[in-house]
Design a protein around this motif. Sequence first.
Motif, PDB file in Angstrom:
ATOM      1  N   SER A 103      40.078  42.620  44.644  1.00 14.70           N
ATOM      2  CA  SER A 103      39.435  43.242  45.790  1.00 14.70           C
ATOM      3  C   SER A 103      39.992  44.646  46.000  1.00 14.70           C
ATOM      4  O   SER A 103      41.177  44.890  45.814  1.00 14.70           O
ATOM      5  CB  SER A 103      39.677  42.412  47.042  1.00 14.70           C
ATOM      6  OG  SER A 103      39.157  41.111  46.887  1.00 14.70           O
ATOM      7  N   ARG A 104      39.118  45.554  46.412  1.00 11.52           N
ATOM      8  CA  ARG A 104      39.539  46.935  46.648  1.00 11.52           C
ATOM      9  C   ARG A 104      39.708  47.253  48.124  1.00 11.52           C
ATOM     10  O   ARG A 104      40.320  48.246  48.472  1.00 11.52           O
ATOM     11  CB  ARG A 104      38.533  47.898  46.035  1.00 11.52           C
ATOM     12  CG  ARG A 104      38.539  47.836  44.532  1.00 11.52           C
ATOM     13  CD  ARG A 104      37.598  48.874  43.969  1.00 11.52           C
ATOM     14  NE  ARG A 104      37.749  48.907  42.536  1.00 11.52           N
ATOM     15  CZ  ARG A 104      38.205  49.951  41.877  1.00 11.52           C
ATOM     16  NH1 ARG A 104      38.518  51.040  42.519  1.00 11.52           N
ATOM     17  NH2 ARG A 104      38.337  49.905  40.575  1.00 11.52           N
ATOM     18  N   THR A 105      39.153  46.455  49.018  1.00 10.10           N
ATOM     19  CA  THR A 105      39.272  46.692  50.454  1.00 10.10           C
ATOM     20  C   THR A 105      39.738  45.407  51.135  1.00 10.10           C
ATOM     21  O   THR A 105      39.652  44.317  50.561  1.00 10.10           O
ATOM     22  CB  THR A 105      37.934  47.122  51.082  1.00 10.10           C
ATOM     23  OG1 THR A 105      36.998  46.040  50.958  1.00 10.10           O
ATOM     24  CG2 THR A 105      37.382  48.367  50.411  1.00 10.10           C
TER      25      THR A 105
ATOM     26  N   ARG B  28      38.279  44.109  53.625  1.00  5.64           N
ATOM     27  CA  ARG B  28      37.058  43.345  53.896  1.00  5.64           C
ATOM     28  C   ARG B  28      36.678  42.481  52.694  1.00  5.64           C
ATOM     29  O   ARG B  28      36.335  41.305  52.855  1.00  5.64           O
ATOM     30  CB  ARG B  28      35.929  44.296  54.244  1.00  5.64           C
ATOM     31  CG  ARG B  28      34.626  43.591  54.444  1.00  5.64           C
ATOM     32  CD  ARG B  28      33.556  44.515  54.876  1.00  5.64           C
ATOM     33  NE  ARG B  28      33.026  43.907  56.078  1.00  5.64           N
ATOM     34  CZ  ARG B  28      32.015  44.343  56.751  1.00  5.64           C
ATOM     35  NH1 ARG B  28      31.439  45.441  56.404  1.00  5.64           N
ATOM     36  NH2 ARG B  28      31.585  43.718  57.798  1.00  5.64           N
ATOM     37  N   ASP B  29      36.751  43.046  51.474  1.00  7.94           N
ATOM     38  CA  ASP B  29      36.459  42.274  50.271  1.00  7.94           C
ATOM     39  C   ASP B  29      37.450  41.130  50.094  1.00  7.94           C
ATOM     40  O   ASP B  29      37.092  40.032  49.672  1.00  7.94           O
ATOM     41  CB  ASP B  29      36.474  43.166  49.029  1.00  7.94           C
ATOM     42  CG  ASP B  29      35.338  44.164  49.009  1.00  7.94           C
ATOM     43  OD1 ASP B  29      34.339  43.938  49.731  1.00  7.94           O
ATOM     44  OD2 ASP B  29      35.449  45.171  48.279  1.00  7.94           O
TER      45      ASP B  29
ATOM     46  N   SER C 281      36.481  37.201  49.971  1.00 10.20           N
ATOM     47  CA  SER C 281      36.840  36.336  48.848  1.00 10.20           C
ATOM     48  C   SER C 281      37.718  35.169  49.293  1.00 10.20           C
ATOM     49  O   SER C 281      37.682  34.102  48.686  1.00 10.20           O
ATOM     50  CB  SER C 281      37.535  37.138  47.751  1.00 10.20           C
ATOM     51  OG  SER C 281      38.761  37.652  48.214  1.00 10.20           O
TER      52      SER C 281
ATOM     53  N   HIS D  28      31.588  34.735  53.686  1.00 10.43           N
ATOM     54  CA  HIS D  28      30.849  35.608  54.611  1.00 10.43           C
ATOM     55  C   HIS D  28      30.725  35.012  56.009  1.00 10.43           C
ATOM     56  O   HIS D  28      30.494  35.734  56.969  1.00 10.43           O
ATOM     57  CB  HIS D  28      29.444  35.886  54.068  1.00 10.43           C
ATOM     58  CG  HIS D  28      29.434  36.870  52.941  1.00 10.43           C
ATOM     59  ND1 HIS D  28      29.578  38.210  53.148  1.00 10.43           N
ATOM     60  CD2 HIS D  28      29.323  36.690  51.598  1.00 10.43           C
ATOM     61  CE1 HIS D  28      29.541  38.837  51.984  1.00 10.43           C
ATOM     62  NE2 HIS D  28      29.389  37.935  51.029  1.00 10.43           N
TER      63      HIS D  28
END
Length: 92
Positions: free
Chosen positions: A2-4, A6-7, A11, A15
């Motif tokens: 994940s890069r953020t 939120r991601d 994960s 959602h």
Amino acid sequence: GSRTFRDLWISAFGHGCSPWAVDLAIFIQTCLGSIIYLGLMGDTFSSLMTLTGVFPSFLCHRSVAIIALSTFVLWPLAMIRDLSSLGFTSIL
């Protein structure tokens, strides 16, 4: 990978668990940290300006120091898109 945040939240929890909550928490933490930092800097600089005796008394108030610091120091730093120009000030 994940890069953020939120991601990472999505994960880990999916959602259905309000991924916007992470964005809101980061926003609130940043705003409150900035307010506290400005208050501390306002207290420090107003005391220093009073001690020097160089500045007129109306400029030595806490509110004036906070407005001046936020306008002429923090706001321009916050508007920098590429932080690599500040790299020489970092030890890491």
